[in-house]
Design a protein around this motif. Sequence first.
Motif, PDB file in Angstrom:
ATOM      1  N   UNK A  15      28.175  40.493   6.998  1.00 45.75           N
ATOM      2  CA  UNK A  15      26.994  41.138   7.490  1.00 45.75           C
ATOM      3  C   UNK A  15      25.987  40.342   8.320  1.00 45.75           C
ATOM      4  N   UNK A  16      25.740  39.163   7.591  1.00 47.89           N
ATOM      5  CA  UNK A  16      24.679  38.421   8.195  1.00 47.89           C
ATOM      6  C   UNK A  16      25.179  37.984   9.775  1.00 47.89           C
ATOM      7  N   UNK A  17      26.607  37.623   9.588  1.00 47.57           N
ATOM      8  CA  UNK A  17      27.377  37.180  11.055  1.00 47.57           C
ATOM      9  C   UNK A  17      27.294  38.447  11.951  1.00 47.57           C
ATOM     10  N   UNK A  18      27.538  39.663  11.455  1.00 47.35           N
ATOM     11  CA  UNK A  18      27.344  40.728  12.492  1.00 47.35           C
ATOM     12  C   UNK A  18      25.887  40.882  13.005  1.00 47.35           C
ATOM     13  N   UNK A  19      25.075  40.728  12.176  1.00 47.66           N
ATOM     14  CA  UNK A  19      23.669  40.892  12.513  1.00 47.66           C
ATOM     15  C   UNK A  19      23.294  39.949  13.682  1.00 47.66           C
ATOM     16  N   UNK A  20      23.574  38.473  13.432  1.00 50.14           N
ATOM     17  CA  UNK A  20      23.676  37.540  14.307  1.00 50.14           C
ATOM     18  C   UNK A  20      24.315  37.943  15.664  1.00 50.14           C
ATOM     19  N   UNK A  21      25.503  38.536  15.784  1.00 55.84           N
ATOM     20  CA  UNK A  21      26.372  38.896  16.987  1.00 55.84           C
ATOM     21  C   UNK A  21      25.631  39.914  17.747  1.00 55.84           C
ATOM     22  N   UNK A  22      25.002  40.884  17.025  1.00 52.49           N
ATOM     23  CA  UNK A  22      24.384  41.830  17.690  1.00 52.49           C
ATOM     24  C   UNK A  22      22.825  41.233  18.331  1.00 52.49           C
ATOM     25  N   UNK A  23      22.190  40.488  17.763  1.00 50.45           N
ATOM     26  CA  UNK A  23      21.061  39.834  18.159  1.00 50.45           C
ATOM     27  C   UNK A  23      21.424  39.177  19.571  1.00 50.45           C
ATOM     28  N   UNK A  24      22.504  38.268  19.222  1.00 49.69           N
ATOM     29  CA  UNK A  24      22.953  37.448  20.728  1.00 49.69           C
ATOM     30  C   UNK A  24      23.340  38.433  21.881  1.00 49.69           C
TER      31      UNK A  24
END
Length: 484
Positions: A469-478
């Motif tokens: 989930x943390x990675x997915x949030x960073x992906x969305x932010x990027x």
Amino acid sequence: MTLIIAGDRSGTGKTTITLALLAFLRKKAAKVQSFKVGPDYIDPMFHSYITSRPCGNLDPILTSVNYVKSCFQQQCHGVDYALVEGVMGLFDGVPLGKQSEQREKGAGSREQGVGEKIESFCQDYGSTAHIARILKIPVVLVIDCSRLSGSVAAIAHGYRSLDPNINVVGVILNRVASDRHLTLLETALKPLNLPILGVIRRQTDLTIPDRHLGLVPTDELPELDQFFDRLAHLAQTCFNWEQLLPYLTPSPFAGGDPPIPSLRKGERQSIKIAIAKDKAFNFYYPDNLDILEQLGATLCYWSPLEDETLPEGTAGLYFGGGFPEVFAETLSRNQNALNAVKQAIIKGMPTYAECGGLMYLCQEIVDFKGQSWPMVGILPTTAKMGKKLTLGYRQAIASRSSLLLNEGETIWGHEFHRSQLTHSSPQPIFNLSSWQKNSPIYGEGWQCHNVHGSYLHLHFGGCPQIAEKFFRHTLDFFKNLALD
């Protein structure tokens, strides 16, 4: 086959003995793999300094029995020697019975936990003995002999015979005072036919300094190389290597990679996550970082003590634990770093902060001398140092859906801190309880903007959904940054 270095209790000297063994082995061979039982961060730093390899944490409470087995097999593959340092006394664990079964059922999202058989009752779950049983590896018992002679036989006999599933193959006698003392110990042990694999005389100058949370980390000790050279010489002259070396050579086995979450095809991208890594922030499980990298993240290490900006292109922030209270003045004076972190968080950058990282995001830190040092200020509370140590495993149930958890989701973590927050979150992330029956439940953890801040240390091997989930949030932010 490998060995576990166990103690009859805490403070027997098993860490120093483990480091001496590792230092000698490292001089003999290129690849030496070490492990530490339990949730410790600091002892593994010393292991890794010697071996130049990440030290694996073997903790079935934070992860699972299957995860421990898989990690152990994978990390032993292709090495010359392997060694495990135990935790506390050999049988010191936690009594988990029905709770352990519920724990595994409650962790259904962890692929490696599904279908795992847990003992109907385990009095020493997570102990050194538990790890020896599940990995089927022998134990060497370290005994502090400074205040005993003939009674050493009763201690050795009791530890060897208490559990027939534990294979105690020998003892190391530590803090032996004299030749006469050694003769008394050897005479007492002779009827047991239990090999003495090492004898360490009292050493007044071979100590590692410690402070409020244990040993002082390696980054703060400038003369470690000389210290470990002396330990290697001690090991060479004080241990029975003819008997020890065969035990330290790993047996060949087929072991796969530890299970990690997988992203849908096409989603893997190189997203930069900035990892705070310096003398103030250095409590990280290597597996946590490996899992983030396997998910597709590029880890960029930076120093809140020394660097004035975040790494270029950062899409997520990860603050581990450590000693921000010791370096609070330096952290506070680095205003550019504080402002860079605050502005990134205000813009919505996903941020994961554990313990020391949580303290860094507060309004200020009040150190042991009572001095206040301004910090990032994103959380409306102050971290104040005190004498009380908060320590232990915690069962955490998500009290609401947040950045990394769904409401009702259950995970296990570990607390280890001497600071307390002056204000609790009005909407805590977790409801925490310890493993004891009828233990009190209390709220803990902060979320604001895209921050997950908590005193709870988590091992992503036990909760890979959090890493995903943390990675997915960073992906969305990027992606949103790219659109802007």
